[in-house]
Design a protein around this motif. Structure first.
Motif, short mmCIF file in Angstrom:
data_model
loop_
_atom_site.label_atom_id
_atom_site.label_comp_id
_atom_site.label_asym_id
_atom_site.label_seq_id
_atom_site.Cartn_x
_atom_site.Cartn_y
_atom_site.Cartn_z
N MET A 165 0.83 -1.21 0.00
CA MET A 165 0.00 0.00 0.00
C MET A 165 0.86 1.25 0.00
O MET A 165 0.59 2.21 -0.75
N ASP A 166 1.92 1.25 0.81
CA ASP A 166 2.82 2.41 0.87
C ASP A 166 3.52 2.63 -0.47
O ASP A 166 3.69 3.78 -0.91
N ALA A 167 3.94 1.54 -1.11
CA ALA A 167 4.63 1.66 -2.40
C ALA A 167 3.69 2.24 -3.46
O ALA A 167 4.08 3.10 -4.25
N TYR A 168 2.45 1.79 -3.45
CA TYR A 168 1.47 2.31 -4.42
C TYR A 168 1.21 3.80 -4.17
O TYR A 168 1.24 4.61 -5.11
N ASN A 169 0.97 4.15 -2.92
CA ASN A 169 0.70 5.56 -2.59
C ASN A 169 1.88 6.45 -2.94
O ASN A 169 1.70 7.60 -3.38
N ASP A 170 3.09 5.95 -2.71
CA ASP A 170 4.27 6.74 -3.03
C ASP A 170 4.40 6.91 -4.54
O ASP A 170 4.81 7.97 -5.01
N ALA A 171 4.04 5.88 -5.30
CA ALA A 171 4.18 5.93 -6.76
C ALA A 171 3.19 6.91 -7.39
O ALA A 171 3.54 7.69 -8.26
N VAL A 172 1.94 6.87 -6.93
CA VAL A 172 0.91 7.68 -7.58
C VAL A 172 0.93 9.13 -7.11
O VAL A 172 0.37 10.01 -7.78
N ASN A 199 -0.09 12.43 -6.02
CA ASN A 199 -1.43 13.01 -6.03
C ASN A 199 -2.14 12.84 -7.36
O ASN A 199 -3.20 13.42 -7.59
N ARG A 200 -1.56 12.02 -8.23
CA ARG A 200 -2.13 11.88 -9.57
C ARG A 200 -3.31 10.91 -9.61
O ARG A 200 -4.17 11.00 -10.48
N LEU A 201 -3.33 9.96 -8.68
CA LEU A 201 -4.41 8.98 -8.62
C LEU A 201 -4.85 8.82 -7.17
O LEU A 201 -4.11 9.16 -6.24
N PRO A 202 -6.07 8.31 -6.95
CA PRO A 202 -6.55 8.12 -5.58
C PRO A 202 -5.63 7.21 -4.78
O PRO A 202 -5.14 6.20 -5.30
N LYS A 203 -5.39 7.57 -3.53
CA LYS A 203 -4.54 6.76 -2.67
C LYS A 203 -5.35 5.70 -1.93
O LYS A 203 -6.56 5.80 -1.80
N VAL A 204 -4.66 4.71 -1.42
CA VAL A 204 -5.28 3.60 -0.69
C VAL A 204 -5.13 3.86 0.80
O VAL A 204 -4.06 4.24 1.26
#
Length: 297
Positions: free
Chosen positions: A213-220, A222-227
């Protein structure tokens, strides 16, 4: 006369403190704990490693058979070397994660980079401001530190010359180690096989879903919704996706998140008639992943 024994806390026989003292030290501001980016373990570890590896004074370094002239606060390295210094699950992180972290640091004005095919010179911006020596008693008191800490710092300063000599030796060792990493990286690329990877998750408990989850949020960003929560359905989707990866590791999964953000069409970021944006549930679908790597997304 007092018979109390004076304990030497820097005795090499009494622990690792002496070892750390001999290798020198760096200043690390407590404010780093309040930085939003520091919640990412990879970014924080990388930042600390950059501070540790940066030259404390101007020097010449032989790297990949070439002499590099470095000034105070600079280091020469590669993403592969930086990735080899950070492990998750016993495996070095993917160099893609390092690239994104370096881009973030550069965007924030924390570093600058100049490189070529042989290596990259990274400059720590405001290095002197980070590493200048000071002893602020008022700050020590606010942070509930013993007043004797200033005395200890004075002792450290008086031994600065010895520290620098040790740092020079450590710099040479680091240069040799970096060259070994480069050789190892080259050998790995030539000898890699799918059977070499021992980090494939064998069950749900071996997958750190919070880290995913942290890796996804860091990757996106503010461009996509975070988890904010990993539900059972999302965990199952992650497990299915891992089976589709060339090597089912966290590093490759995180690399996919970054690659999607870097290369997906604007359509998936809201530039469409509906204003629809991709989200975690969409990106971790196996069908989405297969279309992405095949170039049909």
């Amino acid at each position: 006369m007092s018979t109390a024994e004076v304990i030497n806390f820097y005795d090499a026989k009494k622990g690792v403190n002496m070892d750390n003292f001999k290798k020198g030290y760096i200043a690390l501001s407590r404010s780093v704990r309040r930085a939003e980016w520091a919640k990412c373990a990879i970014k924080r570890t990388l930042w600390e490693n950059l501070l540790l590896d940066a030259s404390y004074k101007s020097r010449s370094v032989n790297f990949k058979g070439v002499n590099w002239e470095l000034t105070r606060g600079q280091l020469v390295t590669t993403r592969e070397i930086l990735a080899s210094q950070i492990e998750i699950g016993g495996k070095p992180v993917n160099s893609t994660l390092i690239r994104r972290a370096l881009e973030f640091f550069e965007k924030q004005g924390m570093i600058s980079r100049v490189g070529n095919r042989l290596g990259t010179v990274i400059t720590i911006m405001n290095y002197d401001a980070y590493q200048s020596y000071f002893c602020d008693q008022s700050n020590d008191q606010k942070n509930d530190q013993p007043n004797d800490q200033c005395k200890a710092n004075s002792i450290n300063t008086s031994n600065e010359v010895n520290d620098q000599r040790c740092d020079q030796s450590n710099d040479q060792k680091n240069d040799q180690q970096n060259n070994k990493v480069l050789e190892q990286e080259s050998n790995n690329k030539n000898n890699m096989s799918s059977d070499d990877d021992q980090s494939a998750p064998k069950n749900e408990n071996s997958i750190d879903f919070d880290l995913v989850m942290d890796a996804y949020n860091d990757a996106v960003e503010n461009r996509l919704p975070k988890v904010v929560k990993m539900t059972p359905a999302r965990k199952n989707a992650v497990k299915k996706l891992l089976k589709e990866l060339e090597q089912p590791t966290f590093q490759n999964l995180a690399g996919y998140f970054y690659d999607f953000v870097d290369n997906a069409k604007p359509f998936y970021f809201g530039e469409n008639d509906r204003g629809w944006r991709a989200d975690f549930d969409y990106i971790v679908k196996t069908t989405t992943y297969l279309k992405f790597i095949e170039g049909s997304l």
